[in-house]
Design a protein around this motif. Structure first.
Motif, mmCIF file in Angstrom:
data_model
loop_
_atom_site.group_PDB
_atom_site.id
_atom_site.type_symbol
_atom_site.label_atom_id
_atom_site.label_comp_id
_atom_site.label_asym_id
_atom_site.label_seq_id
_atom_site.Cartn_x
_atom_site.Cartn_y
_atom_site.Cartn_z
ATOM 1 N N LYS A 162 -19.192 42.066 -97.987
ATOM 2 C CA LYS A 162 -19.167 42.853 -96.751
ATOM 3 C C LYS A 162 -19.640 44.260 -97.079
ATOM 4 O O LYS A 162 -19.257 44.821 -98.106
ATOM 5 C CB LYS A 162 -17.750 42.944 -96.188
ATOM 6 C CG LYS A 162 -17.198 41.670 -95.653
ATOM 7 C CD LYS A 162 -15.757 41.900 -95.185
ATOM 8 C CE LYS A 162 -14.995 40.608 -95.279
ATOM 9 N NZ LYS A 162 -13.563 40.818 -95.194
ATOM 10 N N TYR A 165 -17.706 47.348 -91.354
ATOM 11 C CA TYR A 165 -17.328 46.796 -90.058
ATOM 12 C C TYR A 165 -17.838 47.743 -88.977
ATOM 13 O O TYR A 165 -17.677 48.960 -89.090
ATOM 14 C CB TYR A 165 -15.806 46.708 -89.899
ATOM 15 C CG TYR A 165 -15.126 45.664 -90.736
ATOM 16 C CD1 TYR A 165 -15.147 44.323 -90.363
ATOM 17 C CD2 TYR A 165 -14.444 46.021 -91.891
ATOM 18 C CE1 TYR A 165 -14.496 43.356 -91.125
ATOM 19 C CE2 TYR A 165 -13.793 45.062 -92.663
ATOM 20 C CZ TYR A 165 -13.825 43.739 -92.270
ATOM 21 O OH TYR A 165 -13.185 42.793 -93.024
ATOM 22 N N GLU A 179 -18.479 42.029 -88.946
ATOM 23 C CA GLU A 179 -18.822 42.291 -90.340
ATOM 24 C C GLU A 179 -20.334 42.428 -90.480
ATOM 25 O O GLU A 179 -21.086 41.637 -89.944
ATOM 26 C CB GLU A 179 -18.411 41.111 -91.222
ATOM 27 C CG GLU A 179 -16.966 40.951 -91.444
ATOM 28 C CD GLU A 179 -16.666 39.741 -92.326
ATOM 29 O OE1 GLU A 179 -17.576 39.210 -93.001
ATOM 30 O OE2 GLU A 179 -15.509 39.324 -92.315
ATOM 31 N N GLY A 181 -23.129 42.516 -93.547
ATOM 32 C CA GLY A 181 -23.233 42.175 -94.967
ATOM 33 C C GLY A 181 -23.910 43.258 -95.779
ATOM 34 O O GLY A 181 -24.579 44.142 -95.262
#
Length: 185
Positions: A162, A165, A179, A181
């Protein structure tokens, strides 16, 4: 980002109000953030809420988090009360980095945060209210080196991790975390 820093360290990458930040300055600031996070015991995969108004440090903070695998939750500075608390908790944040201009909003939810939840403030308190439990992140960053974190720490990063957010607007209910990446930082 690192490739651009190496090629154009003194080129301006951010303009904000009357201030300009070069790629080198942003890199060094984010290195201080990364070094602080490691020294304060944050680990790869931990989530940290980032709650402040626009300024260059905002970018440096999430970039510094990315350098050590700490996942910032980029929380809308307009949120208050239940929506703010939900955004922090839905990303399983263990700390909140907030701008001093938002102290009142943090104070309103502080009693609902777990006792071991960490508060880190940034900026100037221009309204006289301070949270006694909050640590001055700006002071802590001054004590950190501008050099990159150790190779041991950065070698744990993986492409599939991750990165951060982001949240929906919350127009049909509470904001929902999405999320994003990892890109190679």
């Amino acid at each position: 980002f690192q490739r651009t820093v190496r090629r154009h360290p003194d080129r301006v990458c951010l303009h904000f109000e009357e201030e300009s930040w070069t790629f080198r300055r942003l890199d060094e600031f984010s290195n201080r953030v990364a070094n602080f996070l490691v020294s304060a015991g944050f680990r790869h995969g931990d989530s940290v809420a980032l709650f402040m108004e626009n300024r260059p440090q905002y970018i440096g903070l999430w970039l510094g988090c990315a350098k050590v695998g700490v996942v910032p939750a980029l929380i809308n500075s307009a949120l208050r009360g239940k929506s703010l608390l939900h955004s922090i908790q839905s990303a399983y944040c263990t700390a909140l980095i907030y701008g001093e201009e938002l102290t009142a909003a943090v104070s309103d939810i502080q009693s609902q945060l777990s006792p071991d939840f960490r508060l880190l403030s940034s900026g100037r308190c221009n309204h006289g209210v301070r949270l006694p439990q909050a640590v001055s992140l700006d002071h802590e960053l001054e004590l950190q080196p501008v050099s990159p974190v150790s190779q041991t720490v950065s070698s744990r990063l993986r492409f599939g991790d991750k990165l951060l957010y982001i949240y929906t607007s919350g127009t049909t209910g509470l904001p929902k975390a999405a999320e994003i990446g990892r890109a190679h930082v």
